[in-house]
Design an enzyme around this catalytic site. Structure first.
Site, PDB file in Angstrom:
ATOM      1  N   PHE A  61       0.806  -1.232   0.089  1.00  0.00           N
ATOM      2  CA  PHE A  61       0.087  -0.131   0.005  1.00  0.00           C
ATOM      3  C   PHE A  61       0.864   1.368  -0.008  1.00  0.00           C
ATOM      4  CE2 PHE A  61       0.891  -0.262   4.381  1.00  0.00           C
ATOM      5  CZ  PHE A  61       0.895   1.149   4.910  1.00  0.00           C
ATOM      6  N   LYS A  62       1.932   1.100   0.344  1.00  0.00           N
ATOM      7  CA  LYS A  62       2.992   2.279   0.478  1.00  0.00           C
ATOM      8  C   LYS A  62       3.313   2.952  -0.848  1.00  0.00           C
ATOM      9  CE  LYS A  62       4.160   0.839   4.929  1.00  0.00           C
ATOM     10  NZ  LYS A  62       5.205   0.195   6.119  1.00  0.00           N
ATOM     11  N   ASP A  63       3.114   2.159  -1.787  1.00  0.00           N
ATOM     12  CA  ASP A  63       3.481   2.534  -3.084  1.00  0.00           C
ATOM     13  C   ASP A  63       2.543   3.893  -3.511  1.00  0.00           C
ATOM     14  OD1 ASP A  63       5.503   0.942  -4.107  1.00  0.00           O
ATOM     15  OD2 ASP A  63       3.931  -0.671  -4.712  1.00  0.00           O
TER      16      ASP A  63
END
Length: 469
Positions: free
Chosen positions: A113-115
């Site tokens: 999700f950090k993308d």
């Protein structure tokens, strides 16, 4: 928009300065002085927007005055496209049961999700430092996914050197290789002979005293203390809600979280007008937030290494942002409370009325490893869908803590299961194949430096390589 520190004793900054500053000079975290707010009619008018256009609606007010609207549009289109994200929907929903969903946030280049935030942060950073003709140093700590997403998002920035600290031997092999196999003369992976919290403490200390950079460079944060991370993550709460009938109907979310950043983005979405009825803090055996929410006992304990390494965090930095609102944005009062919490030598409790206020929205659950594996097995038997272990904790917490079965419950699917061989193996399943762009990951050459958990040693390494010319 202006930003203020949670501890009330630092200057107000613009977004551009917040992006480059990280921690406030008083040790606090920056938050918007006033958050934008939208009516239900405004939110409903966004229902059919593609992800990039919705993101522009939500993000632009936070950067207005520092980033040109058309420039932001170009960045968003560059980040959220079919080449960069492997699913046309960007953040697709997977249904598990009646009114139960997983929001898949792992279709970006590093499968986490950090993308969503770090791909955008890299482009914002490049935009700002190029215009200001500055060179900066990124210093970050990762318990698993932040490091690879930060490197992938900023590797092409010409005026940036990147130093990422991870706990040696305490991230999965895929997570490690996603960091250590990226080529670039400006990329440095540091394996710390300690745990994540020790690495994070070194990052915080370095931001507090940057003299090791001789006044010639500024440190930039990529951890979720950087407001740009939170800002970008707000978008997928709106996106998922609109895809399931919001804002006409409210939603509930279960969020696997260690540092409280991703769930704070949900809190911000609600503050901005999105009807969210419940937010569930889903965590592993490192359960400092669950103990606080359930027993009103904040006590930092020794970190436990688990099969969900991205949540192996004993101190949830972003919780301070929520506390700031709970304590009526009284920076001086919060500074006193944080001094007690950061002392780590006693059990701290919140005022009962403040905790009651938090409990109106938040629930929590800590899930042990055996239950995590059993949840992976259960969901696979029910649906044929393989969860990563972090998402499995979220699903378990969603089912245990759900208040209203008549509204959609959305668990944030934070990572692809291929990143967690140990957990998938314990659940009894074969590892899924790596996506096409990572098929040769295990053959790529690694580059990393192992250093002791010592602040002076780490800072000297950064200085030596920053001023290598």
């Amino acid at each position: 928009m202006k930003y203020i520190s949670t501890r009330g004793n630092a200057p107000e900054l613009t977004f551009e300065d917040v992006l480059l500053t990280g921690l406030a000079s008083d040790g606090g975290l920056y938050v918007p002085k006033e958050a934008p707010h939208y009516t239900l009619e405004e939110i409903e008018s966004w229902r059919d927007l593609p992800y990039t256009e919705l993101a522009h609606k939500i993000v632009y007010p936070f950067v207005e005055g520092c980033v040109d609207a058309d420039a932001l549009k170009g960045m968003l289109e560059d980040v959220y496209n079919n080449t960069n994200f492997g699913h046309k929907a960007i953040a697709p929903l997977q249904q598990l049961d009646n009114n139960e969903y997983v929001l898949e946030l792992f279709h970006g280049p590093t499968l986490a999700f950090k993308d969503f935030a770090l791909q955008l942060l890299g482009r914002l950073l490049d935009y700002v430092v190029t215009r200001r003709k500055e060179k900066v140093v990124i210093m970050g700590a990762t318990s698993g996914d932040t490091g690879s997403a930060a490197i992938e998002g900023t590797k092409a920035c010409d005026n940036v050197d990147i130093f990422i600290l991870h706990p040696y031997g305490k991230v999965s092999e895929v997570q490690r290789r996603q960091m250590t196999t990226v080529e670039g003369d400006n990329i440095y992976n540091i394996a710390i002979e300690g745990n994540f919290d020790e690495a994070q403490d070194m990052v915080k200390a370095s931001f507090g005293d940057q003299s090791f950079l001789r006044g010639e460079r500024k440190l930039v944060a990529v951890n979720s203390i950087n407001w740009a991370r939170i800002m970008a993550q707000i978008v997928y709460y709106f996106y998922s809600s609109l895809n399931l009938g919001g804002p006409v109907r409210p939603m509930a979310y279960s969020v696997p979280t260690g540092n409280f950043g991703d769930i704070f983005a949900g809190y911000m979405a609600r503050k901005m007008g999105l009807p969210i009825e419940q937010l569930i803090i889903a965590t592993n055996n490192n359960d400092v937030l669950h103990r606080l929410m359930s027993k009103n006992q904040y006590e930092v304990r020794s970190l436990k290494h688990t099969i969900t390494p991205s949540m192996d965090i004993a101190v949830s930095s972003n919780f301070e942002r929520l506390l700031f609102d709970l304590y009526d944005r009284d920076g001086a009062r919060l500074a006193g409370l944080m001094a007690k919490m950061n002392a780590r030598d006693d059990v701290v409790s919140l005022d009962e009325d403040k905790l009651a206020k938090a409990r109106e929205l938040f629930d929590s659950l800590a899930v042990d490893e055996q239950t995590t594996v059993e949840t992976m097995q259960l969901v696979y038997n029910e649906t044929g869908y393989l969860l990563d272990p972090h998402t499995a904790i979220g699903v378990k917490a969603a089912r245990e803590c759900r208040r209203n079965p008549n509204i959609p419950m959305i668990t944030l699917g934070t990572a692809h299961p291929v990143k967690f061989e140990d957990a998938v193996g314990r659940a009894g399943y074969e590892m899924p194949e790596l996506p096409h762009h990572l098929t040769d990951l295990m053959e790529r050459e690694e580059r990393l430096t192992v250093l002791p958990s010592d602040l002076e040693t780490v800072q000297q390494f950064i200085a030596d390589n920053t001023f290598r010319d």
